[in-house]
Design a protein around this motif. Structure first.
Motif, PDB file in Angstrom:
ATOM      1  N   GLU A  44       0.832  -1.212   0.000  1.00 41.06           N
ATOM      2  CA  GLU A  44       0.000   0.000   0.000  1.00 41.06           C
ATOM      3  C   GLU A  44       0.863   1.257   0.000  1.00 41.06           C
ATOM      4  N   PHE A  45       2.071   1.197   0.545  1.00 37.79           N
ATOM      5  CA  PHE A  45       2.988   2.335   0.421  1.00 37.79           C
ATOM      6  C   PHE A  45       3.389   2.515  -1.040  1.00 37.79           C
ATOM      7  N   TYR A  46       3.588   1.416  -1.739  1.00 39.03           N
ATOM      8  CA  TYR A  46       3.847   1.461  -3.192  1.00 39.03           C
ATOM      9  C   TYR A  46       2.668   2.114  -3.911  1.00 39.03           C
ATOM     10  N   MET A  47       1.464   1.662  -3.566  1.00 37.42           N
ATOM     11  CA  MET A  47       0.264   2.213  -4.185  1.00 37.42           C
ATOM     12  C   MET A  47       0.097   3.692  -3.867  1.00 37.42           C
ATOM     13  N   LEU A  48       0.382   4.084  -2.619  1.00 36.52           N
ATOM     14  CA  LEU A  48       0.280   5.495  -2.243  1.00 36.52           C
ATOM     15  C   LEU A  48       1.261   6.347  -3.047  1.00 36.52           C
ATOM     16  N   GLY A  52      -0.350   9.075  -5.197  1.00 38.66           N
ATOM     17  CA  GLY A  52       0.116  10.406  -4.826  1.00 38.66           C
ATOM     18  C   GLY A  52       0.871  11.065  -5.960  1.00 38.66           C
ATOM     19  N   GLY A  53       1.668  10.290  -6.687  1.00 38.48           N
ATOM     20  CA  GLY A  53       2.368  10.822  -7.847  1.00 38.48           C
ATOM     21  C   GLY A  53       1.402  11.334  -8.891  1.00 38.48           C
ATOM     22  N   ALA A 208       9.257   3.596  -6.232  1.00 40.88           N
ATOM     23  CA  ALA A 208       8.950   2.594  -7.254  1.00 40.88           C
ATOM     24  C   ALA A 208       7.562   2.828  -7.831  1.00 40.88           C
ATOM     25  N   GLY A 209       6.595   3.172  -6.962  1.00 41.63           N
ATOM     26  CA  GLY A 209       5.244   3.452  -7.434  1.00 41.63           C
ATOM     27  C   GLY A 209       5.184   4.661  -8.348  1.00 41.63           C
ATOM     28  N   VAL A 210       5.882   5.733  -7.986  1.00 41.11           N
ATOM     29  CA  VAL A 210       5.891   6.939  -8.824  1.00 41.11           C
ATOM     30  C   VAL A 210       6.536   6.640 -10.175  1.00 41.11           C
ATOM     31  N   ALA A 218      -2.276   4.168 -12.131  1.00 41.08           N
ATOM     32  CA  ALA A 218      -2.411   4.158 -10.674  1.00 41.08           C
ATOM     33  C   ALA A 218      -3.848   3.836 -10.292  1.00 41.08           C
ATOM     34  N   HIS A 219      -4.033   2.896  -9.374  1.00 36.87           N
ATOM     35  CA  HIS A 219      -5.357   2.597  -8.838  1.00 36.87           C
ATOM     36  C   HIS A 219      -5.204   1.997  -7.446  1.00 36.87           C
TER      37      HIS A 219
END
Length: 295
Positions: A44-48, A52-53, A208-210, A218-219
């Motif tokens: 979920e930190f990855y997803m955030l 967020g990005g 990594a998510g950004v 992103a979802h």
């Protein structure tokens, strides 16, 4: 049939996947190695980071490069701040008990997911790449942005490696990992080290998510697969082993790239799962992990 273009494409795609996987898995490995905490909310930190990005980049839609740069700086910082709050408000209060932290981070994962769903909705969001560059190979063109992901990941991993080996913070982290009570007796602020490590792990996942959003979307459900694959990498490399995590990420990333190009993405996941099973059978401590000695 000329296999050269397919092998090159598989290698490039594998490097991109390995780079994103390396950042995410390093965050998970770092937290476990120092704190002995299995952070189920890591995905979920990855997803955030990704969501967020997208939210930050959308504030300046006419300047994709500026929006992406702001997202790459601000989103991981916000996720790191949330991780510090979670460490001090939840994990520290339960004494970092292994079983309790798993339950607590499962609950944190669910809360983050539902808050993002209520705030941004269920739709997938795309982020415009910060630049458009088509790199020509003899057989095909390839996205320059994907190679930018590899370059950024390599710089961050190199900086992390040097920081852990040379900086004062890295020394305190290693001392805390080796013996928490002794480190505390020598004046090392273990609580602050734990908060910093938890924030660092979350920020690596957020970066990594950004990075992946311009190549993906992103979802609110996108953290599931990165969490599972990060666990795969950490188990194969060796729990808490930074070199093992890096090596396993490259191995699994290239394996997935080859399987996805020549066969199917589904088969790539099956191969990754079989690799974990083989490692657990023949080398339970992982490729770079140290076997426990028993009296």
């Amino acid at each position: 049939m000329d296999l050269a273009p397919y092998l090159l494409l598989a290698g490039l795609e594998g490097l991109v996947e390995a780079s994103v996987l390396m950042l995410s898995a390093l965050g998970l490995s770092l937290v476990f190695g120092v704190m002995r905490v299995v952070n189920v909310a890591h995905g979920e930190f990855y997803m955030l980071g990704a969501v967020g990005g997208w939210a930050i980049a959308s504030l300046v839609p006419d300047h994709p490069a500026l929006g992406f740069a702001l997202a790459l700086l601000i989103a991981p910082a916000l996720v790191g701040a949330l991780a510090i709050a979670a460490d001090r408000g939840i994990l520290r209060r339960i004494g970092y008990d292994p079983e309790a932290t798993i339950v607590a981070t499962i609950g944190l994962s669910y809360i983050i997911q539902q808050v993002v769903l209520m705030t941004f909705g269920p739709d997938a969001r795309a982020v415009e790449p910060p630049f458009y560059l088509n790199i020509r190979f003899p057989w095909f063109g390839y996205s320059g942005y994907k190679l930018f992901i590899v370059a950024v990941a390599a710089v961050l991993v190199g900086a992390l490696w040097v920081g852990l080996r040379r900086s004062r913070l890295g020394l305190m982290m290693r001392a805390t990992q080796f013996d928490r009570e002794t480190a505390q007796n020598f004046g090392i602020p273990v609580g602050r080290v734990y908060s910093g490590v938890f924030a660092m792990g979350a920020m690596l996942a957020a970066v990594a998510g950004v990075l992946i959003v311009p190549a993906n979307q992103a979802h609110y459900l996108m953290g599931h697969d990165p969490l599972l694959m990060s666990f795969v990498v950490v188990i194969v490399g060796g729990l808490g082993s930074i070199p093992g995590t890096i090596a396993a990420a490259v191995l699994i990333g290239l394996s997935d790239g080859l399987m996805s190009v020549f066969f199917s993405p589904t088969l790539a996941k099956i191969v990754s799962t079989l690799l974990v099973a083989l490692v657990l059978v023949f080398r339970p401590q992982g490729l770079f992990g140290k076997a426990e000695t028993r009296a």
